[in-house]
Write a protein that holds these residues in place. Structure first.
Motif, short mmCIF file in Angstrom:
data_model
loop_
_atom_site.label_atom_id
_atom_site.label_comp_id
_atom_site.label_asym_id
_atom_site.label_seq_id
_atom_site.Cartn_x
_atom_site.Cartn_y
_atom_site.Cartn_z
N ALA A 62 22.11 -37.95 -15.36
CA ALA A 62 23.50 -37.48 -15.40
C ALA A 62 23.66 -36.34 -16.40
O ALA A 62 24.32 -35.34 -16.12
CB ALA A 62 24.43 -38.64 -15.76
N ALA A 63 23.04 -36.48 -17.57
CA ALA A 63 23.14 -35.45 -18.60
C ALA A 63 22.51 -34.14 -18.13
O ALA A 63 23.05 -33.05 -18.39
CB ALA A 63 22.47 -35.92 -19.89
N GLN A 64 21.39 -34.23 -17.43
CA GLN A 64 20.72 -33.02 -16.95
C GLN A 64 21.61 -32.28 -15.95
O GLN A 64 21.75 -31.05 -16.01
CB GLN A 64 19.40 -33.39 -16.28
N VAL A 65 22.22 -33.02 -15.02
CA VAL A 65 23.10 -32.40 -14.03
C VAL A 65 24.31 -31.77 -14.73
O VAL A 65 24.72 -30.64 -14.41
CB VAL A 65 23.56 -33.44 -12.99
N ARG A 66 24.87 -32.48 -15.70
CA ARG A 66 26.06 -31.97 -16.39
C ARG A 66 25.75 -30.71 -17.20
O ARG A 66 26.58 -29.80 -17.29
CB ARG A 66 26.65 -33.05 -17.29
N SER B 42 26.72 -24.94 -17.86
CA SER B 42 26.17 -23.59 -17.94
C SER B 42 26.78 -22.68 -16.87
O SER B 42 27.19 -21.55 -17.16
CB SER B 42 24.64 -23.64 -17.78
N MET B 43 26.85 -23.19 -15.63
CA MET B 43 27.41 -22.38 -14.55
C MET B 43 28.92 -22.20 -14.71
O MET B 43 29.46 -21.11 -14.47
CB MET B 43 27.10 -23.04 -13.20
N ALA B 44 29.62 -23.26 -15.12
CA ALA B 44 31.08 -23.19 -15.25
C ALA B 44 31.49 -22.25 -16.38
O ALA B 44 32.52 -21.58 -16.29
CB ALA B 44 31.65 -24.59 -15.49
N GLU B 45 30.70 -22.19 -17.45
CA GLU B 45 31.02 -21.27 -18.55
C GLU B 45 30.90 -19.82 -18.08
O GLU B 45 31.70 -18.97 -18.46
CB GLU B 45 30.10 -21.53 -19.74
N LYS B 46 29.90 -19.54 -17.25
CA LYS B 46 29.75 -18.19 -16.72
C LYS B 46 30.93 -17.82 -15.82
O LYS B 46 31.39 -16.68 -15.81
CB LYS B 46 28.44 -18.07 -15.94
N ARG B 47 31.44 -18.81 -15.08
CA ARG B 47 32.56 -18.57 -14.16
C ARG B 47 33.92 -18.71 -14.85
O ARG B 47 34.94 -18.45 -14.23
CB ARG B 47 32.49 -19.57 -13.00
N LYS B 48 33.89 -19.15 -16.13
CA LYS B 48 35.13 -19.44 -16.87
C LYS B 48 35.99 -20.43 -16.10
O LYS B 48 37.22 -20.27 -16.00
CB LYS B 48 35.90 -18.15 -17.16
N ASP B 49 35.33 -21.43 -15.57
CA ASP B 49 36.01 -22.48 -14.81
C ASP B 49 36.41 -23.59 -15.78
O ASP B 49 35.68 -24.56 -15.98
CB ASP B 49 35.07 -23.01 -13.71
N TYR B 50 37.58 -23.44 -16.40
CA TYR B 50 38.00 -24.37 -17.45
C TYR B 50 38.28 -25.77 -16.89
O TYR B 50 38.05 -26.77 -17.58
CB TYR B 50 39.24 -23.83 -18.16
N ARG B 51 38.77 -25.84 -15.67
CA ARG B 51 39.04 -27.16 -15.08
C ARG B 51 37.74 -27.96 -14.93
O ARG B 51 37.68 -29.14 -15.27
CB ARG B 51 39.72 -26.98 -13.72
N MET B 52 36.70 -27.31 -14.44
CA MET B 52 35.41 -27.99 -14.27
C MET B 52 34.80 -28.33 -15.64
O MET B 52 34.21 -29.40 -15.82
CB MET B 52 34.47 -27.11 -13.46
N LEU B 53 34.95 -27.43 -16.60
CA LEU B 53 34.38 -27.67 -17.92
C LEU B 53 35.01 -28.88 -18.59
O LEU B 53 34.30 -29.75 -19.11
CB LEU B 53 34.58 -26.43 -18.80
N GLN B 54 36.34 -28.97 -18.57
CA GLN B 54 36.97 -30.11 -19.22
C GLN B 54 36.62 -31.41 -18.51
O GLN B 54 36.40 -32.44 -19.16
CB GLN B 54 38.50 -29.91 -19.31
N SER B 55 36.54 -31.38 -17.19
CA SER B 55 36.21 -32.59 -16.44
C SER B 55 34.79 -33.06 -16.73
O SER B 55 34.53 -34.24 -16.98
CB SER B 55 36.39 -32.33 -14.94
N THR B 56 33.84 -32.11 -16.71
CA THR B 56 32.44 -32.45 -16.93
C THR B 56 32.21 -32.98 -18.34
O THR B 56 31.51 -33.98 -18.54
CB THR B 56 31.56 -31.21 -16.69
N LEU B 57 32.81 -32.33 -19.33
CA LEU B 57 32.63 -32.75 -20.71
C LEU B 57 33.30 -34.09 -20.98
O LEU B 57 32.79 -34.92 -21.74
CB LEU B 57 33.17 -31.68 -21.66
#
Length: 672
Positions: free
Chosen positions: A223-227, A232-247
């Motif tokens: 799970a940690a590896q996938v996250r 990494s990808m969401a930060e490049k896309r500035k996808d804040y919704r995905m970042l907060q959910s994943t973290l």
């Protein structure tokens, strides 16, 4: 200087901002005035525009505007329009305003009218948002039929995006109710849909759900590896919704593994991205998480700071999952303060109200009550809640799941046996062709007429044999392809279904205190993982072919007395997945043959990236052999497999070997 610069910037941009707000307000006022003097379809169009301008915006009274639009659409019998805006309102209540139960009420009121919605796309969105309302309202099991019905409408509308989303949400709900195998299978279907669409955003969403599924069955490292990849990808896309959910989801795993330091760090990062993306509706769950983890980690001063922030605006902490999470976090806070009776009252209220309907949530509450009653010296109540906690924890390991595990094990063994039989039959057929050719050569001799007759027969026979040999080669190649496909399918089934259930079984045995059973479960799980990796080298997808080859060499190096050296160029972007798999298998088979037969002390593996081809060389200094004799003897099935794989990828394989001179296997893979 900085102070003056700030003042200049403020003076410059403030009028622009004011103009933007004023411009929007002017549009709203203009539309509102036109609505007052309009009727019929023109008025409905204006109301629709008003809803669009205020979409999901509380300050602009979106909820009031969209309700007005729905009511007027119903007056005009514009059913599809009413359903469309009802879907929007339900989404807003469940996903933005934090009022999922109101979303359920709006949906049920609309459905109770028995109106005929003719647009399947609108129906799909309506039922999907209703599913969200039940899900975020804490009624996870009840959400599943709505997500499934949304998927049916999406299929009718031929809308791949909605179809993929419905499968993600169905998978999440199934996983929350403990049906991990079904959740994994449906999630794989959604991944295929978004990979086909090349939809990176929703593919990240499926990856997030996959990580959550891994964590639910105890595969925290996976799970940690996938996250990490998602972040990494969401930060490049500035996808804040995905970042907060994943973290946020990562913090849940941190709590399960008692890693409170990283749990707090991930929650802080999640809160940062939620605030940066102005995702107000997601803040309650993060603040609840911080309140809980600070309380568990004995950081009560920081927990108090979070509680003060929550109490300033309690609107998002009163119902659904966020309401449950707040009560549970508050119970942990009171527990940390030593207010045991107050904590018990809160936790018992959660149980009696039925707000902890989800499998995992109920488990956590009863575990907390067990600790609380132990703290006040009430062993009867502690034992009562511990029994419920243990039952909830173990309920997913039901008789049906055990039978499913046995079934998949049996299926795997059957497929494995069938594959072995097919290999043997192919080898027998190949030897038969060789024997026939030998027997035909014996017929040479005799008189000229006999020679002529024999030559005539031989030409016909050789042509026939050549055709059979080509057919046999084609069959062998198809067999290899079929074996790889079957290995991949079995590896996925073993990993996603059997492995998950066996992990849960392993965790259960650890709670029983039976050392032998625990050891047997751990050993069985390790063997299952080894079998799964042997069936399909998942490192190729995870790490790329270059790194997968390096890992393969390093593993053999670590487990044998042979000293390996390797020079492997980066070839990840040069080969498609099918070519990469065959190259990996060829190197793997060559190394296995070397370890078994060469008796070498050292070996080298070279992979060179040329302009129009790739060179792969496997070199050892062992005892060597005569390659042609090995092929003729019928004892070198491994070498034949190498040759067949090379033919499949249109590559040239050369084997150079002689006694006491070592062996070199060279593969040239064209890139055209």
């Amino acid at each position: 200087m900085k102070k003056y610069l700030f003042i200049v910037i403020l003076l410059y941009f403030n009028p622009l901002f004011a103009q933007t707000v004023d411009s929007l307000q002017m549009k709203l006022n203009d539309i509102t005035n036109k609505i007052r003097v309009s009727e019929g379809s023109q008025k409905l169009i204006l109301l629709d525009s008003l809803s669009e301008l205020t979409l999901n915006n509380t300050e602009l009274n979106f909820e009031d505007h969209v309700r007005r639009t729905i009511n007027y659409a119903l007056e005009l019998d514009s059913i599809n329009s009413a359903a469309y805006h009802t879907s929007r309102l339900v989404f807003y209540l469940a996903n933005r305003a934090g009022k999922p139960r109101e979303g359920i009420k709006v949906f049920n009121d609309f459905i109770s009218k028995n109106l005929e919605v003719t647009n399947p796309n609108i129906n799909a969105r309506l039922y999907m948002n209703a599913g969200d309302s039940y899900f975020f309202g804490g009624e996870t099991a009840a959400s599943i039929p709505f997500y499934e019905k949304a998927g049916s409408y999406a299929q009718e509308a031929k809308d791949s995006l909605l179809m993929g989303k419905s499968k993600i949400y169905t998978s999440d709900a199934l996983a929350d109710t403990g049906k991990f195998a079904e959740a994994g299978a449906i999630l794989s279907e959604s991944e295929i849909i978004f990979e086909t669409m090349r939809d990176t955003f929703n593919l990240l969403t499926t990856r997030n759900s996959r990580a959550n599924l891994y964590s639910r069955i105890g595969f925290f490292e996976d799970a940690a590896q996938v996250r990490n990849e998602i972040v990494s990808m969401a930060e490049k896309r500035k996808d804040y919704r995905m970042l907060q959910s994943t973290l946020f989801n990562a913090s849940i795993d941190n709590r399960k593994t008692k890693d409170h330091k990283n749990g707090i760090l991930n929650l802080k990062r999640a809160l940062y991205f939620a605030e940066k993306g102005n995702l107000k509706s997601y803040e309650p769950k993060i603040l609840n998480g911080l309140l809980k983890v600070y309380s568990i980690a004995d950081s009560l001063d920081k927990a108090k700071t979070i509680l003060n922030r929550i109490e300033k605006d309690m609107d998002g902490f009163k119902q659904g999952l966020d309401g449950f999470s707040f009560k549970e976090a508050l119970a942990h806070y009171e527990f940390g303060l030593g207010n045991y009776q107050k904590a018990i009252a809160i936790a018992e209220e959660i149980v009696t109200s039925g707000s902890a309907k989800d499998f995992g949530n109920a488990e956590q509450v009863h575990e907390l009550l067990t600790k609380l009653y132990e703290a006040i010296g009430n062993p009867e109540k502690a034992y009562y809640h511990h029994k419920i906690y243990a039952k909830l924890r173990d309920s997913i390991i039901s008789t049906q799941n055990v039978r499913a595990l046995t079934y998949y094990q049996t299926l795997y063994e059957t497929k494995k046996r069938d594959a072995t039989i097919q290999e043997q039959n192919a080898e027998i057929a190949f030897l038969d062709v060789q024997n026939k050719l030998k027997n035909q050569w014996i017929l040479f001799g005799g008189t000229g007429l006999i020679i002529f007759f024999i030559i005539f027969l031989l030409v016909r026979s050789r042509k026939h044999s050549r055709n059979k040999k080509l057919l046999l080669e084609g069959f062998s190649q198809e067999l290899i392809k079929g074996q790889e496909e079957e290995r991949l399918r079995l590896a996925r089934e073993l990993h996603d279904s059997v492995g998950q259930k066996l992990m849960l079984l392993t965790k259960k045995t650890k709670g029983l205190g039976d050392v032998q059973m625990e050891s047997l479960a751990d050993t069985t799980l390790d063997e299952l993982r080894t079998i799964s990796r042997g069936l399909h080298p998942s490192n190729i997808e995870k790490l790329g072919l270059t790194r997968a080859l390096e890992v393969l060499v390093d593993q053999i190096d670590a487990n044998t007395d042979i000293l390996f050296t390797h020079e492997i160029d980066d070839i990840n972007s040069k080969l498609n997945p099918e070519l990469a798999l065959h190259v990996y298998r060829i190197v793997q088979e060559a190394l296995n043959n070397m370890v078994k037969h060469s008796e070498t002390r050292s070996a080298s593996i070279l992979v060179k990236n040329k302009k129009d081809h790739i060179n792969v060389s496997v070199i050892d200094k062992g005892k060597g052999f005569i390659f042609t004799n090995a092929l003729k003897s019928g004892e070198s099935l491994g070498m034949r497999t190498l040759l067949e794989r090379a033919k499949i990828i249109n590559s040239k394989l050369e084997v150079s070997s002689s006694p006491d001179q070592g062996t070199t296997i060279h593969l040239k893979v064209p890139l055209s």
